[in-house]
Design an enzyme around this catalytic site. Sequence first.
Site, PDB file in Angstrom:
ATOM      1  N   ARG A  26       0.821  -1.215   0.000  1.00 44.59           N
ATOM      2  CA  ARG A  26       0.000   0.000   0.000  1.00 44.59           C
ATOM      3  C   ARG A  26       0.857   1.269   0.000  1.00 44.59           C
ATOM      4  O   ARG A  26       0.519   2.277   0.615  1.00 44.59           O
ATOM      5  CB  ARG A  26      -0.960   0.026   1.193  1.00 44.59           C
ATOM      6  CG  ARG A  26      -1.923  -1.152   1.244  1.00 44.59           C
ATOM      7  CD  ARG A  26      -2.855  -1.200   0.029  1.00 44.59           C
ATOM      8  NE  ARG A  26      -3.765  -2.339   0.158  1.00 44.59           N
ATOM      9  CZ  ARG A  26      -3.504  -3.560  -0.324  1.00 44.59           C
ATOM     10  NH1 ARG A  26      -2.381  -3.791  -0.973  1.00 44.59           N
ATOM     11  NH2 ARG A  26      -4.368  -4.539  -0.182  1.00 44.59           N
ATOM     12  N   SER A  83     -11.472  -0.322   2.337  1.00 46.32           N
ATOM     13  CA  SER A  83     -10.783  -0.711   3.571  1.00 46.32           C
ATOM     14  C   SER A  83     -10.132   0.511   4.210  1.00 46.32           C
ATOM     15  O   SER A  83      -9.486   1.314   3.530  1.00 46.32           O
ATOM     16  CB  SER A  83      -9.714  -1.763   3.278  1.00 46.32           C
ATOM     17  OG  SER A  83     -10.308  -2.952   2.799  1.00 46.32           O
ATOM     18  N   GLU A 122      -5.374   3.297   5.275  1.00 50.37           N
ATOM     19  CA  GLU A 122      -5.239   3.268   3.816  1.00 50.37           C
ATOM     20  C   GLU A 122      -5.900   4.487   3.190  1.00 50.37           C
ATOM     21  O   GLU A 122      -5.500   4.926   2.110  1.00 50.37           O
ATOM     22  CB  GLU A 122      -5.902   2.013   3.240  1.00 50.37           C
ATOM     23  CG  GLU A 122      -5.170   0.721   3.492  1.00 50.37           C
ATOM     24  CD  GLU A 122      -5.755  -0.439   2.699  1.00 50.37           C
ATOM     25  OE1 GLU A 122      -6.458  -0.176   1.688  1.00 50.37           O
ATOM     26  OE2 GLU A 122      -5.521  -1.586   3.079  1.00 50.37           O
TER      27      GLU A 122
END
Length: 299
Positions: free
Chosen positions: A171, A222, A293
Amino acid sequence: MSVLERLETYARVKEHESMKKHTTFHIGGTVDYFIYPKNCTSLLCVVNILNENHIPYFVMGRGSNVLCDDEDFHGAIINLDRTLNEAYIEPSGILVAQAGCSVVNLAAEAMKHSLSGLEFASGIPGSIGGAVYMNAGAYKSNMAEIIKDVFVMRDNQIVWMDKSELELAYRHSIFQKHKDWTILAARLQLQPADRDEIRDLMDSRRQRRMAAQPLDKPCAGSVFRNPEHIPAWKLVENLGLRGFRIGGAQVSEKHCNFIVNENNEATAADVRNLIALIKEKAKNTYDIDLITEVEQLHW
């Protein structure tokens, strides 16, 4: 000539536009200028005009991983998904996609050409630019596995950056450290495969997502990266926070790593306060530092 008149030479511009219309969270204040550049040349000119007039700006795609401030933004949002959205597939299996291309649409197009590599992304409701920026992933796959290089506007120049320069990790990409760089396109290396097998895999994963994720409510996907030894959703559930609510922001009853905007009543402050509470409890209870995130845009 006014700033607006100059901008309208190169782009479609909306004034005093609500960011609630442009994020999947349905949260955010208004922005002075919401800009759709006509092409890459127009984008360069738009950025120059904004810089000359000391107008702050953010570049965004489909708004699927973004939390905007509640306050009005006296600046500009440059949106790429309506105009920089062309894609090309070479016979070698290389897919060249502009930053505004829908990831979902590209995965479907790759399947039609019997090309494998984007199946994991067939349910990511964002743009290629955002997917590269976050090194988006699912089902133990991510963008780093297929990226060859990325077309970037940086320091008033347009260059190709090789994969080796992008600092791709879980990420993460180099673009998170250089907010003033703009992703324009990416080249992805896909592989030949059986079309029916690709379709079946995408269909099974779509059914799994629909069963497990709160796709019927405004959210940003998410919220937390998975810690090393436990999925983020499991950690939040173990903390007893399934369904916990602050204002209009609620930990999803369906998937604990999603925060939903319940009844469209949530503010950015509600979401941030809920994120802060979850992080505090994770640290105090398990000594785990949760990392978000969701990209938070602070005006």
